[in-house]
Scaffold this active site. Structure first.
Site, PDB file in Angstrom:
ATOM      1  N   LEU A 176       0.812  -1.228   0.000  1.00  0.00           N
ATOM      2  CA  LEU A 176       0.000   0.000   0.000  1.00  0.00           C
ATOM      3  C   LEU A 176       0.845   1.279   0.000  1.00  0.00           C
ATOM      4  O   LEU A 176       0.357   2.334   0.385  1.00  0.00           O
ATOM      5  CB  LEU A 176      -0.994   0.005   1.179  1.00  0.00           C
TER       6      LEU A 176
ATOM      7  N   ASP B  77       5.300  -6.601   1.773  1.00  0.00           N
ATOM      8  CA  ASP B  77       6.279  -6.001   0.870  1.00  0.00           C
ATOM      9  C   ASP B  77       6.955  -7.137   0.091  1.00  0.00           C
ATOM     10  O   ASP B  77       7.267  -8.172   0.687  1.00  0.00           O
ATOM     11  CB  ASP B  77       7.308  -5.239   1.737  1.00  0.00           C
TER      12      ASP B  77
ATOM     13  N   SER C 226       7.898  -1.990 -19.429  1.00  0.00           N
ATOM     14  CA  SER C 226       7.483  -0.691 -19.952  1.00  0.00           C
ATOM     15  C   SER C 226       8.178  -0.398 -21.279  1.00  0.00           C
ATOM     16  O   SER C 226       9.310  -0.851 -21.519  1.00  0.00           O
ATOM     17  CB  SER C 226       7.883   0.377 -18.925  1.00  0.00           C
TER      18      SER C 226
ATOM     19  N   TYR D 251      14.234   4.414 -12.871  1.00  0.00           N
ATOM     20  CA  TYR D 251      12.988   3.641 -13.007  1.00  0.00           C
ATOM     21  C   TYR D 251      13.045   2.777 -14.269  1.00  0.00           C
ATOM     22  O   TYR D 251      12.841   1.558 -14.229  1.00  0.00           O
ATOM     23  CB  TYR D 251      11.767   4.573 -13.071  1.00  0.00           C
TER      24      TYR D 251
ATOM     25  N   LYS E 281      13.422  -1.544 -14.891  1.00  0.00           N
ATOM     26  CA  LYS E 281      12.593  -2.430 -15.730  1.00  0.00           C
ATOM     27  C   LYS E 281      13.484  -3.251 -16.671  1.00  0.00           C
ATOM     28  O   LYS E 281      13.276  -4.446 -16.852  1.00  0.00           O
ATOM     29  CB  LYS E 281      11.582  -1.613 -16.550  1.00  0.00           C
TER      30      LYS E 281
ATOM     31  N   ASN F  52       1.360   3.636 -22.844  1.00  0.00           N
ATOM     32  CA  ASN F  52       0.902   4.619 -21.842  1.00  0.00           C
ATOM     33  C   ASN F  52      -0.524   4.320 -21.354  1.00  0.00           C
ATOM     34  O   ASN F  52      -1.488   4.745 -21.999  1.00  0.00           O
ATOM     35  CB  ASN F  52       0.981   6.024 -22.434  1.00  0.00           C
TER      36      ASN F  52
ATOM     37  N   LEU G 154       0.469  12.717 -18.092  1.00  0.00           N
ATOM     38  CA  LEU G 154      -0.388  13.650 -18.817  1.00  0.00           C
ATOM     39  C   LEU G 154      -1.880  13.519 -18.478  1.00  0.00           C
ATOM     40  O   LEU G 154      -2.527  14.515 -18.137  1.00  0.00           O
ATOM     41  CB  LEU G 154      -0.180  13.456 -20.332  1.00  0.00           C
TER      42      LEU G 154
ATOM     43  N   ARG H  38      10.573  18.566 -21.135  1.00  0.00           N
ATOM     44  CA  ARG H  38      10.905  17.935 -19.847  1.00  0.00           C
ATOM     45  C   ARG H  38      12.128  17.042 -20.077  1.00  0.00           C
ATOM     46  O   ARG H  38      12.147  16.255 -21.038  1.00  0.00           O
ATOM     47  CB  ARG H  38       9.705  17.107 -19.377  1.00  0.00           C
TER      48      ARG H  38
HETATM   49  P1  NAD Z   1       0.712   1.774  -8.948  1.00  0.00           P
HETATM   50  O1  NAD Z   1       1.723   2.514  -8.168  1.00  0.00           O
HETATM   51  O2  NAD Z   1      -0.675   2.264  -8.983  1.00  0.00           O
HETATM   52  O3  NAD Z   1       0.687   0.249  -8.469  1.00  0.00           O
HETATM   53  C1  NAD Z   1       1.825  -0.412  -7.972  1.00  0.00           C
HETATM   54  C2  NAD Z   1       1.420  -1.093  -6.679  1.00  0.00           C
HETATM   55  O4  NAD Z   1       2.562  -1.756  -6.128  1.00  0.00           O
HETATM   56  C3  NAD Z   1       0.917  -0.122  -5.617  1.00  0.00           C
HETATM   57  O5  NAD Z   1      -0.318  -0.581  -5.107  1.00  0.00           O
HETATM   58  C4  NAD Z   1       2.005  -0.131  -4.545  1.00  0.00           C
HETATM   59  O6  NAD Z   1       1.475   0.078  -3.259  1.00  0.00           O
HETATM   60  C5  NAD Z   1       2.590  -1.520  -4.741  1.00  0.00           C
HETATM   61  N1  NAD Z   1       3.993  -1.654  -4.310  1.00  0.00           N
HETATM   62  C6  NAD Z   1       5.038  -0.842  -4.606  1.00  0.00           C
HETATM   63  N2  NAD Z   1       6.169  -1.297  -4.043  1.00  0.00           N
HETATM   64  C7  NAD Z   1       5.831  -2.436  -3.381  1.00  0.00           C
HETATM   65  C8  NAD Z   1       6.553  -3.359  -2.612  1.00  0.00           C
HETATM   66  N3  NAD Z   1       7.869  -3.194  -2.387  1.00  0.00           N
HETATM   67  N4  NAD Z   1       5.909  -4.411  -2.066  1.00  0.00           N
HETATM   68  C9  NAD Z   1       4.569  -4.580  -2.265  1.00  0.00           C
HETATM   69  N5  NAD Z   1       3.829  -3.731  -2.994  1.00  0.00           N
HETATM   70  C10 NAD Z   1       4.458  -2.664  -3.552  1.00  0.00           C
HETATM   71  O7  NAD Z   1       1.290   1.626 -10.445  1.00  0.00           O
HETATM   72  P2  NAD Z   1       0.582   1.083 -11.758  1.00  0.00           P
HETATM   73  O8  NAD Z   1       0.439   2.217 -12.695  1.00  0.00           O
HETATM   74  O9  NAD Z   1      -0.575   0.255 -11.430  1.00  0.00           O
HETATM   75  O10 NAD Z   1       1.757   0.178 -12.323  1.00  0.00           O
HETATM   76  C11 NAD Z   1       1.836  -1.218 -12.096  1.00  0.00           C
HETATM   77  C12 NAD Z   1       3.128  -1.736 -12.684  1.00  0.00           C
HETATM   78  O11 NAD Z   1       3.165  -1.431 -14.081  1.00  0.00           O
HETATM   79  C13 NAD Z   1       4.369  -1.116 -12.065  1.00  0.00           C
HETATM   80  O12 NAD Z   1       5.364  -2.109 -11.968  1.00  0.00           O
HETATM   81  C14 NAD Z   1       4.757  -0.071 -13.081  1.00  0.00           C
HETATM   82  O13 NAD Z   1       6.130   0.206 -13.056  1.00  0.00           O
HETATM   83  C15 NAD Z   1       4.365  -0.740 -14.384  1.00  0.00           C
HETATM   84  N6  NAD Z   1       4.107   0.202 -15.467  1.00  0.00           N
HETATM   85  C16 NAD Z   1       3.238   1.238 -15.260  1.00  0.00           C
HETATM   86  C17 NAD Z   1       3.031   2.164 -16.279  1.00  0.00           C
HETATM   87  C18 NAD Z   1       2.107   3.331 -16.066  1.00  0.00           C
HETATM   88  O14 NAD Z   1       2.213   4.305 -16.790  1.00  0.00           O
HETATM   89  N7  NAD Z   1       1.181   3.299 -15.129  1.00  0.00           N
HETATM   90  C19 NAD Z   1       3.697   2.031 -17.503  1.00  0.00           C
HETATM   91  C20 NAD Z   1       4.564   0.949 -17.683  1.00  0.00           C
HETATM   92  C21 NAD Z   1       4.768   0.043 -16.649  1.00  0.00           C
HETATM   93  N1  UDP Z   2       3.306  15.782 -20.738  1.00  0.00           N
HETATM   94  C1  UDP Z   2       3.026  17.140 -20.732  1.00  0.00           C
HETATM   95  N2  UDP Z   2       2.637  17.721 -19.558  1.00  0.00           N
HETATM   96  C2  UDP Z   2       2.502  17.035 -18.399  1.00  0.00           C
HETATM   97  C3  UDP Z   2       2.776  15.637 -18.412  1.00  0.00           C
HETATM   98  C4  UDP Z   2       3.175  15.058 -19.597  1.00  0.00           C
HETATM   99  O1  UDP Z   2       3.143  17.796 -21.761  1.00  0.00           O
HETATM  100  O2  UDP Z   2       2.164  17.624 -17.360  1.00  0.00           O
HETATM  101  C5  UDP Z   2       3.704  15.127 -21.997  1.00  0.00           C
HETATM  102  C6  UDP Z   2       5.068  14.454 -21.949  1.00  0.00           C
HETATM  103  O3  UDP Z   2       6.071  15.378 -22.294  1.00  0.00           O
HETATM  104  C7  UDP Z   2       4.892  13.328 -22.988  1.00  0.00           C
HETATM  105  C8  UDP Z   2       3.418  12.958 -22.862  1.00  0.00           C
HETATM  106  O4  UDP Z   2       2.782  14.084 -22.262  1.00  0.00           O
HETATM  107  O5  UDP Z   2       5.104  13.813 -24.293  1.00  0.00           O
HETATM  108  C9  UDP Z   2       3.176  11.732 -21.986  1.00  0.00           C
HETATM  109  O6  UDP Z   2       3.832  11.917 -20.740  1.00  0.00           O
HETATM  110  P1  UDP Z   2       3.625  10.940 -19.511  1.00  0.00           P
HETATM  111  O7  UDP Z   2       4.446  11.458 -18.374  1.00  0.00           O
HETATM  112  O8  UDP Z   2       2.167  10.743 -19.281  1.00  0.00           O
HETATM  113  O9  UDP Z   2       4.178   9.551 -20.041  1.00  0.00           O
HETATM  114  P2  UDP Z   2       5.669   9.132 -20.507  1.00  0.00           P
HETATM  115  O10 UDP Z   2       6.528  10.320 -20.488  1.00  0.00           O
HETATM  116  O11 UDP Z   2       6.057   8.117 -19.499  1.00  0.00           O
HETATM  117  O12 UDP Z   2       5.497   8.547 -21.863  1.00  0.00           O
END
Ligand code: NAD
Ligand code: UDP
Length: 347
Positions: free
Chosen positions: A36, A61, A127, A153, A157, A183, A204, A298
């Site tokens: 959490l 964890d 990712s 980050y 991955k 995304n 975004l 950014r």
């Molecule tokens: P999120 O933060 O909403 O969910 C991740 C969950 O993992 C959370 O509930 C957090 O409490 C839990 N967590 C974190 N560290 C932990 C630990 N050490 N032990 C147990 N629980 C732990 O993120 P999300 O957007 O749902 O992403 C899920 C996965 O997908 C992540 O691994 C993230 O890196 C990956 N991912 C997300 C995105 C995105 O844009 N959301 C894109 C690519 C990959």
């Molecule tokens: N972005 C933006 N303003 C924001 C957040 C994101 O213009 O406040 C743009 C960012 O530069 C990218 C796109 O939106 O081109 C998606 O960004 P996000 O952070 O959602 O995803 P990622 O960068 O991980 O692809």
């Protein structure tokens, strides 16, 4: 011991909670394991409401081997969907050790316990960031990874992907699926679960939603001078429910097939949208105002990235079904129904 279950690490989070709903619809039993750190028990209650039954939740964890042993002893875990991890790019630059410990070390601990319990099936959340700044578009799974990643980050991955590949080389009885998400945006059609970032959102779509709801004043569009259709960054936005469905397909695939290497698939739509296109779609679909300024780029952002999603279609029989309007509409529905996310006291 009860029936075979899927352990969903990080199941209380944004993508995890949506995946629980899809798993339940496909009649899978699961246990959620989450510390959490970036989520709320309220999300679990909301999922239980949507699926009409209790969700088995174990707080813990992934770095805590003792706790993992307890959970693997208590339930008959057949496979793991591994979402748990930290995901804030900027924070990972400030706290690299914290990120590598959580994501990389945490995954190693989880894999060790899985091995101990002879549970060798895992779906891992990777990712598109592992591709770095690819020169060709759309990206296919065989393209180079690991080069040009701009933050810890993303590197965590990449490292985990390499660890999983080495694990398979050492023991081919593992069944590993690596899903490279593009995304994720949007929310469940109920509007009761969705993305609930802490503080000011980095991404975004939640930023746009919070501007639209009046919580934030103005969106900053990062960069108007990229070599793209309108100068703003282009991404492959994917509806979180489509993404959740891909996990069900991946679990089914691992159940049915013996693999000669880890399965690696892109999970995207294959279409790129610019920031300005996203703002326009959001305003049109939801009839709201989204004031913005174009500001400097950014650090660490690439100009453009979108997936070739063919492999997922061929192997998993999965493809994205929901369009950009549904992504914008469902994000807004969630945001407007829950302007303060899950931070409520009466649930
Ligand atoms: P999120 O933060 O909403 O969910 C991740 C969950 O993992 C959370 O509930 C957090 O409490 C839990 N967590 C974190 N560290 C932990 C630990 N050490 N032990 C147990 N629980 C732990 O993120 P999300 O957007 O749902 O992403 C899920 C996965 O997908 C992540 O691994 C993230 O890196 C990956 N991912 C997300 C995105 C995105 O844009 N959301 C894109 C690519 C990959
Ligand atoms: N972005 C933006 N303003 C924001 C957040 C994101 O213009 O406040 C743009 C960012 O530069 C990218 C796109 O939106 O081109 C998606 O960004 P996000 O952070 O959602 O995803 P990622 O960068 O991980 O692809």
């Amino acid at each position: 011991m009860e029936n075979k279950k899927i352990l969903v690490t990080g199941g209380a989070g944004y993508i995890g909670s949506h995946t629980l709903v899809e798993l339940s619809q496909a009649s899978y039993d699961f246990v959620v394991y989450d510390n959490l750190v970036n989520s709320s028990k309220v999300a679990i209650n909301r999922v239980a409401n949507i699926i009409g039954k209790d969700v088995v939740f174990e707080e813990g964890d992934i770095r805590d081997s003792k706790r993992l042993v307890e959970v693997f002893t208590k339930y008959d875990i057949d496979s793991v969907i591994h979402f748990a991890g930290l995901k804030a790019v900027g924070e990972s630059v400030e706290k690299p050790l914290y990120y590598y410990d959580n994501n990389v070390n945490g995954t190693i601990k989880l894999l060790e316990i899985m091995k101990e319990f002879n549970c060798k099936k895992i779906v891992f959340s990777s990712s598109a960031t592992v591709y770095g700044d690819p020169k060709e578009m759309p990206v296919t799974e065989d393209m180079q990874t690991g080069q040009g990643i701009t933050n810890p980050y993303g590197r965590s991955k990449y490292m985990i992907e390499e660890i999983l590949k080495d694990l398979f080389i050492s023991d081919s009885s593992w069944k590993i699926a690596i899903l490279r998400y593009f995304n994720p945006v949007g929310a469940h059609e109920s509007g009761n679960i969705g993305e609930d970032p802490e503080g000011v959102p980095n991404n975004l779509m939640p930023f746009i939603s919070q501007v639209a709801v009046g919580k934030l004043e103005k969106l900053k569009v990062f960069g108007g001078d990229y070599p793209t259709k309108d100068g703003t960054g282009v991404r492959d936005y994917i509806h979180v429910v489509d993404l959740a469905e891909a996990h069900v397909k991946a679990v089914e695939f691992l159940d049915k097939n013996n693999l000669d290497k880890p399965l690696i698939v892109n999970i995207g739509t294959g279409r790129g949208y610019s920031v300005l296109e996203m703002i326009k779609a959001f305003k049109k679909v939801n009839q709201v105002k989204v004031p913005y300024d174009i500001v400097n780029r950014r650090a660490g952002d690439v100009a453009k990235i979108y997936a070739n999603p063919k492999k997922a279609k061929e192997l998993l029989n999965w493809e994205a079904k929901r369009d950009i309007e549904q992504m914008c509409q469902s994000s807004w529905d969630w945001q407007s129904k829950n302007p303060r996310g899950y931070s409520i006291i009466d649930e």
